[in-house]
Design a protein around this motif. Structure first.
Motif: not given
Length: 253
Positions: A52-75
């Motif tokens: 679902f590449p046009t769904n903003p929620a899935v992008w935002s949620n993956r960003g949240n998991t990356r923040v939790s792993q300190n992958k900040l640039e990727a987030a």
């Protein structure tokens, strides 16, 4: 922000089965986050991005998991994509601001929180987080105003109350900070941040017994408060409070 699943736009482009499968996988990602398995959650959100590449929620949620792993640039890259897809949704700006804070990019974080406040003017989390970024700049008075506004909007927002008390101590309002920290601990006895801060202030005021009692409770709930590096760079207490707790730990040991 906690993960959420939103059905993608133009649902006619997807079958009912595809949408149901997506909802099921999103539920599994949310469960993984609740269990602290951010790597698994990130992988699932990645699958959902492909589906679902046009769904903003899935992008935002993956960003949240990356923040939790300190992958900040990727987030940040994920939040950028979410914002491109849904420029009037506040959550990606809020979450990107958190990532910018992690990088110490205070101006960018503040700009994102101000965008959230443009979209949702009474968002207490945006005020609290903008206070965090202003505190990162050493702008204590502005930070305190933001924390107090967050408390005004959400009186039970314990972290905003604690943040305000920390700034009060930083700016020399010791008795006000002491009174407010005691009130927070009275209302939220299992809140380690307030107990650890109260420990430091009580010790400085010569109330050793009460300080030690609060300290035992604080580290019994969260042992990270013994780690001054974590306290300074991750929790980001103001320097005067970190120094006060360091004096307590040095003399106690």
């Amino acid at each position: 922000m906690s993960p959420a699943w939103a059905k993608p736009p133009a649902p006619a482009a997807f079958t009912v089965e595809q949408l149901q499968a997506g909802e099921k996988r999103a539920g599994e990602a949310i469960e993984a986050v609740e269990q602290g398995d951010f790597e698994k959650a990130e992988a699932i959100w990645g699958e959902l991005i492909e589906a679902f590449p046009t769904n903003p929620a899935v992008w935002s949620n993956r960003g949240n998991t990356r923040v939790s792993q300190n992958k900040l640039e990727a987030a940040i890259a994920d939040f950028n994509q979410a914002i491109e897809l849904a420029p009037n949704a506040p959550d990606p700006y809020l979450n990107r601001g958190i990532a910018y804070e992690g990088l110490g990019e205070w101006d960018k974080a503040i700009a994102d929180y101000e965008k959230v406040l443009d979209l949702t003017p009474e968002d207490p989390l945006a005020y609290n987080n903008r206070g965090n970024a202003k505190a990162g700049q050493g702008n204590w008075e502005a930070a305190l105003r933001d924390y107090q506004k967050a408390v005004e909007l959400a009186p039970d927002f314990a972290f905003a109350r604690a943040n305000a008390a920390l700034i009060q101590y930083q700016t020399g309002q010791t008795q006000t900070a002491l009174r407010n920290l005691r009130n927070i601990v009275r209302k939220y006895p299992m809140f380690p941040d307030a107990r650890a801060a109260l420990t430091a202030v009580l010790w400085e005021q010569g109330m050793q017994g009460e300080a030690e009692s609060n300290w035992v409770s604080a580290i019994g709930i969260d042992s990270r408060y013994q780690n001054l590096d974590w306290l300074e760079h991750i929790r980001r207490w103001p320097p005067r409070m970190v120094e006060a707790l360091e004096r307590f730990l040095t003399l106690e040991n």
